[in-house]
Motif scaffolding. Structure first.
Motif, PDB file in Angstrom:
ATOM      1  N   ARG A  37       0.818  -1.216   0.000  1.00  0.00           N
ATOM      2  CA  ARG A  37       0.000   0.000   0.000  1.00  0.00           C
ATOM      3  C   ARG A  37       0.847   1.261   0.000  1.00  0.00           C
ATOM      4  NH1 ARG A  37      -3.431   1.355   5.324  1.00  0.00           N
ATOM      5  NH2 ARG A  37      -1.427   0.694   6.178  1.00  0.00           N
ATOM      6  N   ASP A  38       1.930   1.237   0.773  1.00  0.00           N
ATOM      7  CA  ASP A  38       2.744   2.433   0.994  1.00  0.00           C
ATOM      8  C   ASP A  38       3.705   2.609  -0.192  1.00  0.00           C
ATOM      9  OD1 ASP A  38       4.778   4.195   1.770  1.00  0.00           O
ATOM     10  OD2 ASP A  38       4.526   3.689   3.889  1.00  0.00           O
ATOM     11  N   THR A  39       3.360   3.548  -1.073  1.00  0.00           N
ATOM     12  CA  THR A  39       4.113   3.687  -2.329  1.00  0.00           C
ATOM     13  C   THR A  39       5.591   3.960  -2.088  1.00  0.00           C
ATOM     14  OG1 THR A  39       2.101   4.596  -3.294  1.00  0.00           O
ATOM     15  CG2 THR A  39       4.124   4.893  -4.544  1.00  0.00           C
ATOM     16  N   THR A  55       1.610  -0.914  -6.403  1.00  0.00           N
ATOM     17  CA  THR A  55       0.869  -0.370  -5.268  1.00  0.00           C
ATOM     18  C   THR A  55      -0.577  -0.865  -5.317  1.00  0.00           C
ATOM     19  OG1 THR A  55       2.239   1.611  -5.359  1.00  0.00           O
ATOM     20  CG2 THR A  55       0.218   1.742  -4.070  1.00  0.00           C
ATOM     21  N   VAL A  56      -1.035  -1.395  -4.173  1.00  0.00           N
ATOM     22  CA  VAL A  56      -2.405  -1.920  -4.092  1.00  0.00           C
ATOM     23  C   VAL A  56      -3.004  -1.566  -2.736  1.00  0.00           C
ATOM     24  CG1 VAL A  56      -3.844  -3.981  -4.121  1.00  0.00           C
ATOM     25  CG2 VAL A  56      -1.838  -3.885  -5.578  1.00  0.00           C
ATOM     26  N   ASP A  57      -4.181  -0.955  -2.754  1.00  0.00           N
ATOM     27  CA  ASP A  57      -4.920  -0.732  -1.518  1.00  0.00           C
ATOM     28  C   ASP A  57      -6.005  -1.792  -1.389  1.00  0.00           C
ATOM     29  OD1 ASP A  57      -5.420   1.679   0.632  1.00  0.00           O
ATOM     30  OD2 ASP A  57      -7.249   0.545   0.197  1.00  0.00           O
ATOM     31  N   ALA A  58      -6.248  -2.214  -0.169  1.00  0.00           N
ATOM     32  CA  ALA A  58      -7.209  -3.294   0.070  1.00  0.00           C
ATOM     33  C   ALA A  58      -8.595  -2.960  -0.456  1.00  0.00           C
ATOM     34  CB  ALA A  58      -7.278  -3.603   1.562  1.00  0.00           C
ATOM     35  N   THR A  84       0.332 -11.151   3.245  1.00  0.00           N
ATOM     36  CA  THR A  84       0.555 -10.773   4.644  1.00  0.00           C
ATOM     37  C   THR A  84      -0.142  -9.447   4.958  1.00  0.00           C
ATOM     38  OG1 THR A  84       2.634  -9.633   4.113  1.00  0.00           O
ATOM     39  CG2 THR A  84       2.788 -11.957   4.731  1.00  0.00           C
ATOM     40  N   VAL A  85      -1.103  -9.079   4.119  1.00  0.00           N
ATOM     41  CA  VAL A  85      -1.903  -7.868   4.373  1.00  0.00           C
ATOM     42  C   VAL A  85      -2.790  -8.107   5.593  1.00  0.00           C
ATOM     43  CG1 VAL A  85      -3.772  -6.431   3.470  1.00  0.00           C
ATOM     44  CG2 VAL A  85      -1.947  -7.229   1.938  1.00  0.00           C
ATOM     45  N   GLY A  86      -2.936  -7.110   6.445  1.00  0.00           N
ATOM     46  CA  GLY A  86      -3.850  -7.252   7.564  1.00  0.00           C
ATOM     47  C   GLY A  86      -3.824  -6.030   8.445  1.00  0.00           C
ATOM     48  N   VAL A  87      -4.888  -5.869   9.224  1.00  0.00           N
ATOM     49  CA  VAL A  87      -4.963  -4.744  10.153  1.00  0.00           C
ATOM     50  C   VAL A  87      -5.721  -5.203  11.397  1.00  0.00           C
ATOM     51  CG1 VAL A  87      -7.146  -3.793   9.247  1.00  0.00           C
ATOM     52  CG2 VAL A  87      -5.445  -2.263  10.274  1.00  0.00           C
ATOM     53  N   SER A 150     -13.127 -11.491  10.941  1.00  0.00           N
ATOM     54  CA  SER A 150     -12.520 -11.266   9.622  1.00  0.00           C
ATOM     55  C   SER A 150     -11.488 -12.347   9.303  1.00  0.00           C
ATOM     56  CB  SER A 150     -11.886  -9.874   9.548  1.00  0.00           C
ATOM     57  OG  SER A 150     -10.790  -9.745  10.442  1.00  0.00           O
ATOM     58  N   LYS A 151     -10.719 -12.740  10.306  1.00  0.00           N
ATOM     59  CA  LYS A 151      -9.712 -13.785  10.085  1.00  0.00           C
ATOM     60  C   LYS A 151     -10.366 -15.160   9.917  1.00  0.00           C
ATOM     61  CE  LYS A 151      -5.809 -11.485  10.216  1.00  0.00           C
ATOM     62  NZ  LYS A 151      -4.906 -11.456   9.045  1.00  0.00           N
ATOM     63  N   ALA A 152     -11.449 -15.390  10.672  1.00  0.00           N
ATOM     64  CA  ALA A 152     -12.162 -16.666  10.540  1.00  0.00           C
ATOM     65  C   ALA A 152     -12.811 -16.765   9.163  1.00  0.00           C
ATOM     66  CB  ALA A 152     -13.198 -16.806  11.645  1.00  0.00           C
ATOM     67  N   HIS A 179       0.942 -14.761  18.307  1.00  0.00           N
ATOM     68  CA  HIS A 179       1.252 -13.342  18.547  1.00  0.00           C
ATOM     69  C   HIS A 179       2.760 -13.133  18.407  1.00  0.00           C
ATOM     70  CE1 HIS A 179       1.316  -9.395  20.154  1.00  0.00           C
ATOM     71  NE2 HIS A 179       1.796  -9.729  21.335  1.00  0.00           N
ATOM     72  N   LEU A 180       3.119 -12.167  17.555  1.00  0.00           N
ATOM     73  CA  LEU A 180       4.536 -11.941  17.245  1.00  0.00           C
ATOM     74  C   LEU A 180       4.926 -10.506  17.571  1.00  0.00           C
ATOM     75  CD1 LEU A 180       4.457 -13.739  13.776  1.00  0.00           C
ATOM     76  CD2 LEU A 180       5.445 -14.645  15.901  1.00  0.00           C
ATOM     77  N   ASP A 181       6.179 -10.329  17.829  1.00  0.00           N
ATOM     78  CA  ASP A 181       6.687  -9.020  18.247  1.00  0.00           C
ATOM     79  C   ASP A 181       6.957  -8.138  17.017  1.00  0.00           C
ATOM     80  OD1 ASP A 181       7.751  -6.926  19.626  1.00  0.00           O
ATOM     81  OD2 ASP A 181       9.702  -7.879  19.971  1.00  0.00           O
TER      82      ASP A 181
HETATM   83  N1  LIG Z   1       2.155  -9.668  14.262  1.00  0.00           N
HETATM   84  C1  LIG Z   1       1.389 -10.595  14.815  1.00  0.00           C
HETATM   85  O1  LIG Z   1       1.392 -10.814  16.040  1.00  0.00           O
HETATM   86  C2  LIG Z   1       0.484 -11.434  13.952  1.00  0.00           C
HETATM   87  C3  LIG Z   1       0.028 -12.665  14.432  1.00  0.00           C
HETATM   88  C4  LIG Z   1      -0.821 -13.442  13.632  1.00  0.00           C
HETATM   89  C5  LIG Z   1      -1.195 -12.969  12.395  1.00  0.00           C
HETATM   90  N2  LIG Z   1      -0.750 -11.764  11.962  1.00  0.00           N
HETATM   91  C6  LIG Z   1      -1.155 -11.295  10.650  1.00  0.00           C
HETATM   92  O2  LIG Z   1       0.000 -11.129   9.862  1.00  0.00           O
HETATM   93  C7  LIG Z   1      -0.221 -10.101   8.901  1.00  0.00           C
HETATM   94  C8  LIG Z   1       0.967  -9.131   8.924  1.00  0.00           C
HETATM   95  O3  LIG Z   1       1.135  -8.623  10.211  1.00  0.00           O
HETATM   96  P1  LIG Z   1       2.415  -7.729  10.605  1.00  0.00           P
HETATM   97  O4  LIG Z   1       2.766  -8.084  11.980  1.00  0.00           O
HETATM   98  O5  LIG Z   1       3.433  -7.840   9.539  1.00  0.00           O
HETATM   99  O6  LIG Z   1       1.761  -6.286  10.636  1.00  0.00           O
HETATM  100  P2  LIG Z   1       2.116  -4.992   9.780  1.00  0.00           P
HETATM  101  O7  LIG Z   1       3.574  -4.712   9.846  1.00  0.00           O
HETATM  102  O8  LIG Z   1       1.198  -3.909  10.303  1.00  0.00           O
HETATM  103  O9  LIG Z   1       1.719  -5.383   8.299  1.00  0.00           O
HETATM  104  C9  LIG Z   1       0.396  -5.254   7.841  1.00  0.00           C
HETATM  105  C10 LIG Z   1       0.430  -5.161   6.345  1.00  0.00           C
HETATM  106  O10 LIG Z   1      -0.925  -4.960   5.874  1.00  0.00           O
HETATM  107  C11 LIG Z   1      -0.924  -3.824   4.999  1.00  0.00           C
HETATM  108  N3  LIG Z   1      -2.183  -3.112   5.038  1.00  0.00           N
HETATM  109  C12 LIG Z   1      -2.839  -2.644   6.110  1.00  0.00           C
HETATM  110  N4  LIG Z   1      -3.946  -1.993   5.712  1.00  0.00           N
HETATM  111  C13 LIG Z   1      -3.962  -2.041   4.363  1.00  0.00           C
HETATM  112  C14 LIG Z   1      -4.828  -1.543   3.356  1.00  0.00           C
HETATM  113  N5  LIG Z   1      -5.905  -0.821   3.657  1.00  0.00           N
HETATM  114  N6  LIG Z   1      -4.533  -1.793   2.063  1.00  0.00           N
HETATM  115  C15 LIG Z   1      -3.430  -2.501   1.734  1.00  0.00           C
HETATM  116  N7  LIG Z   1      -2.566  -2.990   2.622  1.00  0.00           N
HETATM  117  C16 LIG Z   1      -2.831  -2.754   3.926  1.00  0.00           C
HETATM  118  C17 LIG Z   1       0.185  -2.939   5.523  1.00  0.00           C
HETATM  119  O11 LIG Z   1       0.578  -2.026   4.521  1.00  0.00           O
HETATM  120  P3  LIG Z   1       1.572  -0.806   4.860  1.00  0.00           P
HETATM  121  O12 LIG Z   1       2.943  -1.393   4.838  1.00  0.00           O
HETATM  122  O13 LIG Z   1       1.316   0.168   3.781  1.00  0.00           O
HETATM  123  O14 LIG Z   1       1.185  -0.284   6.215  1.00  0.00           O
HETATM  124  C18 LIG Z   1       1.254  -3.966   5.843  1.00  0.00           C
HETATM  125  O15 LIG Z   1       1.941  -4.360   4.691  1.00  0.00           O
HETATM  126  C19 LIG Z   1      -1.577  -9.499   9.237  1.00  0.00           C
HETATM  127  O16 LIG Z   1      -2.558 -10.073   8.390  1.00  0.00           O
HETATM  128  C20 LIG Z   1      -1.833  -9.944  10.656  1.00  0.00           C
HETATM  129  O17 LIG Z   1      -3.215 -10.069  10.940  1.00  0.00           O
HETATM  130  C21 LIG Z   1       0.098 -10.992  12.694  1.00  0.00           C
END
Ligand SMILES: NC(=O)c1ccc[n+]([C@@H]2O[C@H](COP(=O)([O-])OP(=O)(O)OC[C@H]3O[C@@H](n4cnc5c(N)ncnc54)[C@H](OP(=O)(O)O)[C@@H]3O)[C@@H](O)[C@H]2O)c1
Length: 240
Positions: A37-39, A55-58, A84-87, A150-152, A179-181
């Motif tokens: 997302r972040d160009t 570049t792709v927005d959800a 690995t997209v998620g929020v 959403s995840k389910a 849960h990851l750091d």
């Molecule tokens: N960290 C954990 O503890 C954990 C545990 C289990 C599962 N997960 C899953 O793992 C995935 C990645 O997590 P992470 O820890 O790497 O978190 P992160 O650093 O916040 O990464 C999230 C990613 O999702 C993208 N994103 C968020 N909103 C978006 C939107 N509206 N359009 C397009 N892209 C969007 C972000 O893009 P930007 O780079 O532009 O912000 C980023 O690339 C997520 O799906 C999360 O649910 C994480």
């Protein structure tokens, strides 16, 4: 025998887990295409990785669906897609705003589904389709109803996709990571995370996930071929 490198699209490439996956794939000699997302961050990562980027927005589901076809054209073929997209977003089920619920469903479910749906016809037989859901699918916490939902939703969709694509020997991975750091919960669009134990080191977890994906490619190839990204021969009796 030197194998041809695996060609992989990572969507969410500028996130913490996405960056780790990209680095791990590159270390294995894979060819990587990046969607994010972040160009600006994407351009920096693409320059460092010498990788094509898009570049792709959800919320742009057509662009999500078009990402795998773009990656196949950019890489000259496509062996796998990792999303690995998620929020995050938190709050009691009875209080979460509908706009927040819609946002979580769009980013965590509809976007990954569109990305992988678009990938089905363009990923080679024996390839992989993977998305990160989370351990929360199996163990939901109070204050996470909409995030969990959403995840389910994504997990359920992946389960059906796995069965439907079996004839093509596609490996569909629902990565229910712990849960990851990475600071993910602190970037929540709404609410505050429930008390969580310290997150685990993400690097070995992502390394294991990438290993699983690359191994899946190896098992799917006919005997005698090389494992993409490793140069290793495949087992003589591949497991489907
Ligand atoms: N960290 C954990 O503890 C954990 C545990 C289990 C599962 N997960 C899953 O793992 C995935 C990645 O997590 P992470 O820890 O790497 O978190 P992160 O650093 O916040 O990464 C999230 C990613 O999702 C993208 N994103 C968020 N909103 C978006 C939107 N509206 N359009 C397009 N892209 C969007 C972000 O893009 P930007 O780079 O532009 O912000 C980023 O690339 C997520 O799906 C999360 O649910 C994480």
């Amino acid at each position: 025998m030197a194998g041809s490198p695996a060609r992989v699209l990572v969507a969410g490439a500028t996130g913490a887990l996405g960056r780790l996956a990209v680095a791990d794939l590159l270390e294995r000699g894979a060819l990587v295409a990046l969607a994010g997302r972040d160009t600006e961050a994407l351009a920096e990562l693409a320059a460092a990785a010498h990788a094509p980027a898009r570049t792709v927005d959800a919320y742009d589901l057509d662009a999500c669906a078009g990402s795998a076809p773009w990656a196949r054209a950019a890489l000259g073929g496509l062996d796998g897609v990792l999303v690995t997209v998620g929020v995050a977003g938190f709050g009691p089920a009875a209080e979460v705003a509908d706009a927040t619920a819609e946002h979580l469903m769009t980013v965590n479910a509809l976007c990954p589904m569109a990305l992988l749906r678009g990938a089905v016809p363009v990923v080679g037989d024996g390839g992989f389709l993977a998305a990160v859901t989370g351990a929360i699918v199996d163990s939901p916490l109070l204050g996470t109803a909409d995030y969990t939902a959403s995840k389910a939703a994504l997990a359920g969709w992946l389960g059906v996709l796995r069965r439907e694509t079996r004839p093509r020997h596609l490996t569909v991975v629902d990565a229910r990571l712990p849960h990851l750091d990475t600071g993910f919960a602190s970037r929540a669009v709404a609410g505050t995370a429930p008390p969580l134990a310290a997150g685990a080191d993400p690097a070995p977890v992502v390394h294991a996930l990438v290993e699983q994906l690359v191994s899946a490619l190896a098992r799917s190839l006919p005997p005698g071929n090389a494992i993409p990204g490793t140069g290793l021969p495949t087992p003589s009796d591949p497991v489907h």
